[in-house]
Design a protein around this motif. Structure first.
Motif, PDB file in Angstrom:
ATOM      1  N   GLN A 155       9.495   0.796 -17.772  1.00  0.00           N
ATOM      2  CA  GLN A 155       8.154   1.048 -17.260  1.00  0.00           C
ATOM      3  C   GLN A 155       8.033   0.416 -15.878  1.00  0.00           C
ATOM      4  O   GLN A 155       8.141  -0.809 -15.747  1.00  0.00           O
ATOM      5  CB  GLN A 155       7.092   0.454 -18.190  1.00  0.00           C
ATOM      6  CG  GLN A 155       5.659   0.727 -17.757  1.00  0.00           C
ATOM      7  CD  GLN A 155       5.338   2.213 -17.738  1.00  0.00           C
ATOM      8  OE1 GLN A 155       5.581   2.922 -18.703  1.00  0.00           O
ATOM      9  NE2 GLN A 155       4.805   2.690 -16.619  1.00  0.00           N
ATOM     10  N   PRO A 156       7.855   1.204 -14.829  1.00  0.00           N
ATOM     11  CA  PRO A 156       7.658   0.611 -13.503  1.00  0.00           C
ATOM     12  C   PRO A 156       6.432  -0.309 -13.507  1.00  0.00           C
ATOM     13  O   PRO A 156       5.443  -0.025 -14.184  1.00  0.00           O
ATOM     14  CB  PRO A 156       7.431   1.836 -12.599  1.00  0.00           C
ATOM     15  CG  PRO A 156       8.036   2.986 -13.341  1.00  0.00           C
ATOM     16  CD  PRO A 156       7.827   2.679 -14.795  1.00  0.00           C
ATOM     17  N   MET A 157       6.525  -1.412 -12.762  1.00  0.00           N
ATOM     18  CA  MET A 157       5.404  -2.340 -12.710  1.00  0.00           C
ATOM     19  C   MET A 157       5.231  -2.841 -11.274  1.00  0.00           C
ATOM     20  O   MET A 157       5.780  -3.864 -10.888  1.00  0.00           O
ATOM     21  CB  MET A 157       5.631  -3.523 -13.659  1.00  0.00           C
ATOM     22  CG  MET A 157       4.406  -4.427 -13.808  1.00  0.00           C
ATOM     23  SD  MET A 157       4.732  -5.928 -14.799  1.00  0.00           S
ATOM     24  CE  MET A 157       5.794  -6.848 -13.684  1.00  0.00           C
ATOM     25  N   PRO A 158       4.473  -2.098 -10.453  1.00  0.00           N
ATOM     26  CA  PRO A 158       4.178  -2.596  -9.103  1.00  0.00           C
ATOM     27  C   PRO A 158       3.342  -3.863  -9.181  1.00  0.00           C
ATOM     28  O   PRO A 158       2.695  -4.142 -10.198  1.00  0.00           O
ATOM     29  CB  PRO A 158       3.392  -1.444  -8.476  1.00  0.00           C
ATOM     30  CG  PRO A 158       2.842  -0.667  -9.627  1.00  0.00           C
ATOM     31  CD  PRO A 158       3.844  -0.809 -10.737  1.00  0.00           C
ATOM     32  N   VAL A 159       3.361  -4.638  -8.116  1.00  0.00           N
ATOM     33  CA  VAL A 159       2.683  -5.937  -8.130  1.00  0.00           C
ATOM     34  C   VAL A 159       1.188  -5.788  -8.406  1.00  0.00           C
ATOM     35  O   VAL A 159       0.561  -6.683  -8.994  1.00  0.00           O
ATOM     36  CB  VAL A 159       2.937  -6.686  -6.800  1.00  0.00           C
ATOM     37  CG1 VAL A 159       2.241  -5.985  -5.644  1.00  0.00           C
ATOM     38  CG2 VAL A 159       2.514  -8.131  -6.908  1.00  0.00           C
ATOM     39  N   SER A 160       0.607  -4.652  -8.019  1.00  0.00           N
ATOM     40  CA  SER A 160      -0.817  -4.427  -8.266  1.00  0.00           C
ATOM     41  C   SER A 160      -1.118  -4.239  -9.746  1.00  0.00           C
ATOM     42  O   SER A 160      -2.277  -4.300 -10.155  1.00  0.00           O
ATOM     43  CB  SER A 160      -1.305  -3.198  -7.488  1.00  0.00           C
ATOM     44  OG  SER A 160      -0.589  -2.039  -7.895  1.00  0.00           O
ATOM     45  N   GLU A 161      -0.071  -3.984 -10.543  1.00  0.00           N
ATOM     46  CA  GLU A 161      -0.240  -3.781 -11.983  1.00  0.00           C
ATOM     47  C   GLU A 161       0.507  -4.838 -12.785  1.00  0.00           C
ATOM     48  O   GLU A 161       0.893  -4.598 -13.934  1.00  0.00           O
ATOM     49  CB  GLU A 161       0.247  -2.381 -12.367  1.00  0.00           C
ATOM     50  CG  GLU A 161      -0.517  -1.263 -11.673  1.00  0.00           C
ATOM     51  CD  GLU A 161       0.081   0.109 -11.942  1.00  0.00           C
ATOM     52  OE1 GLU A 161       0.938   0.217 -12.850  1.00  0.00           O
ATOM     53  OE2 GLU A 161      -0.304   1.069 -11.246  1.00  0.00           O
ATOM     54  N   LEU A 162       0.700  -6.011 -12.186  1.00  0.00           N
ATOM     55  CA  LEU A 162       1.404  -7.095 -12.868  1.00  0.00           C
ATOM     56  C   LEU A 162       0.775  -7.358 -14.227  1.00  0.00           C
ATOM     57  O   LEU A 162      -0.427  -7.555 -14.340  1.00  0.00           O
ATOM     58  CB  LEU A 162       1.363  -8.361 -12.020  1.00  0.00           C
ATOM     59  CG  LEU A 162       2.079  -9.579 -12.602  1.00  0.00           C
ATOM     60  CD1 LEU A 162       3.581  -9.345 -12.626  1.00  0.00           C
ATOM     61  CD2 LEU A 162       1.746 -10.826 -11.791  1.00  0.00           C
ATOM     62  N   SER A 163       1.602  -7.334 -15.266  1.00  0.00           N
ATOM     63  CA  SER A 163       1.075  -7.442 -16.626  1.00  0.00           C
ATOM     64  C   SER A 163       2.046  -8.186 -17.519  1.00  0.00           C
ATOM     65  O   SER A 163       3.211  -7.789 -17.653  1.00  0.00           O
ATOM     66  CB  SER A 163       0.827  -6.036 -17.192  1.00  0.00           C
ATOM     67  OG  SER A 163       0.673  -6.064 -18.589  1.00  0.00           O
ATOM     68  N   LEU A 206      14.234  -5.962  -7.692  1.00  0.00           N
ATOM     69  CA  LEU A 206      13.945  -4.738  -6.959  1.00  0.00           C
ATOM     70  C   LEU A 206      12.445  -4.429  -7.045  1.00  0.00           C
ATOM     71  O   LEU A 206      11.800  -4.760  -8.040  1.00  0.00           O
ATOM     72  CB  LEU A 206      14.739  -3.571  -7.544  1.00  0.00           C
ATOM     73  CG  LEU A 206      16.257  -3.669  -7.425  1.00  0.00           C
ATOM     74  CD1 LEU A 206      16.927  -2.607  -8.289  1.00  0.00           C
ATOM     75  CD2 LEU A 206      16.686  -3.543  -5.970  1.00  0.00           C
ATOM     76  N   PRO A 207      11.882  -3.785  -6.043  1.00  0.00           N
ATOM     77  CA  PRO A 207      10.449  -3.461  -6.057  1.00  0.00           C
ATOM     78  C   PRO A 207      10.064  -2.643  -7.283  1.00  0.00           C
ATOM     79  O   PRO A 207      10.808  -1.743  -7.695  1.00  0.00           O
ATOM     80  CB  PRO A 207      10.265  -2.641  -4.775  1.00  0.00           C
ATOM     81  CG  PRO A 207      11.363  -3.083  -3.875  1.00  0.00           C
ATOM     82  CD  PRO A 207      12.532  -3.364  -4.773  1.00  0.00           C
ATOM     83  N   THR A 208       8.933  -2.956  -7.859  1.00  0.00           N
ATOM     84  CA  THR A 208       8.327  -2.326  -9.042  1.00  0.00           C
ATOM     85  C   THR A 208       9.143  -2.528 -10.314  1.00  0.00           C
ATOM     86  O   THR A 208       8.799  -1.989 -11.359  1.00  0.00           O
ATOM     87  CB  THR A 208       8.074  -0.805  -8.857  1.00  0.00           C
ATOM     88  OG1 THR A 208       9.302  -0.085  -8.968  1.00  0.00           O
ATOM     89  CG2 THR A 208       7.408  -0.512  -7.522  1.00  0.00           C
ATOM     90  N   ALA A 209      10.230  -3.300 -10.258  1.00  0.00           N
ATOM     91  CA  ALA A 209      11.109  -3.463 -11.416  1.00  0.00           C
ATOM     92  C   ALA A 209      11.100  -4.882 -11.973  1.00  0.00           C
ATOM     93  O   ALA A 209      12.056  -5.300 -12.629  1.00  0.00           O
ATOM     94  CB  ALA A 209      12.542  -3.060 -11.052  1.00  0.00           C
ATOM     95  N   GLY A 210      10.016  -5.612 -11.720  1.00  0.00           N
ATOM     96  CA  GLY A 210       9.968  -6.984 -12.200  1.00  0.00           C
ATOM     97  C   GLY A 210      10.099  -7.088 -13.713  1.00  0.00           C
ATOM     98  O   GLY A 210      10.791  -7.960 -14.231  1.00  0.00           O
TER      99      GLY A 210
END
Length: 257
Positions: free
Chosen positions: A97-105, A151-155
């Motif tokens: 599930q991609p997770m951009p920093v704006s959707e950190l969960s 990597l970006p959005t892959a935290g």
């Protein structure tokens, strides 16, 4: 190591994607394969494909949830009663599930860790004692080149895969010389229902059948890590060597983030 003689192979996450393609490739070579996943319908579809294609091996199904420790133990006991202790266990159940920093969960991170990391541990806890008692067997843990570096959005996803890489390295140190062959599988981008969720162009994207071919070739060899496609995997490995300043600058130029 994968041998030419017919072996009993158990694949988690075998209903779709890389697990499915590898299961069919093993069955085509005459092995006895058992595929597992949460839902019986996709597993049955894989089994039906073996019969429809007239493959020389067999393919059974065993549904269970890798995130449930008791369910994983019960599934392994069922497998042993039906078929025996597997010669090779490929742990490919996973989620993305991609997770951009704006959707950190935290919930997103925890959900992926439950499947991608603890799902592997649940099966290992069931399988390892039997393999150690027997003194032989192969364990193949599927991670990802996304675990090499952030990597970006892959935290969430990359963090879970990095944990699997670390786990595999740690276990391999201790299992060396025991007769148990532990392998680490690090794919790049493979076209699956999970990568279909990405909204960016995926470099060096390959088909699941190509991934299966690379995995089987690697398991016939002796190397600890099986990574593919080769060119992309080498680029990702080189990126691990970059100092942070250069790495962050490169990622910004390539992604625009």
């Amino acid at each position: 190591m994968l041998k030419d003689s017919k072996q009993l192979i158990w694949i988690t996450g075998g209903g779709t994607g890389i697990g499915r393609a590898t299961a069919l490739a093993f069955a085509a070579q005459g092995h006895r394969v058992v595929v597992s996943g949460r839902r019986e319908e996709p597993l049955q579809a894989v089994s039906d494909s073996v019969r429809e294609q007239g493959l020389s091996g067999s393919l059974g199904i065993l549904a269970f949830d890798v995130t449930d420790t008791a369910d994983a133990q019960g599934a392994f006991e069922t497998l042993c009663r039906r078929e025996g202790v597997p010669d090779l266990v490929m742990l490919s159940a996973g989620n993305h599930q991609p997770m951009p920093v704006s959707e950190l969960s935290v919930d997103s991170c925890r959900a992926l860790m439950e499947v991608n990391y603890f799902g592997i541990l649940n099966v290992l806890e069931a399988v390892l004692p039997a393999m150690r008692e027997r003194g032989q067997g192969t364990l193949a843990l599927v991670s990802s080149v996304a675990g090499y570096r952030g990597l970006p959005t892959a935290g969430a996803y990359g963090g879970s895969k990095a944990a699997v890489i670390n786990l595999a390295e740690s276990l391999a140190c201790e299992l060396n010389g025991t007769g148990i062959d532990l392998r680490l599988i690090n794919p790049g981008f493979v076209r699956t229902p999970l990568t279909d969720r990405n909204d960016f162009e995926m470099p060096c994207l390959i088909e699941p059948e190509e991934a299966a071919e690379a995995i089987i070739k690697g398991l016939r060899g002796r190397g600890f890590e099986i990574c593919f496609p080769t060119g992309f995997a080498m680029i990702m490995k080189l990126m691990r060597l970059l100092p942070y300043r250069l790495y962050f600058s490169l990622i910004k130029r390539k992604t625009g983030l």
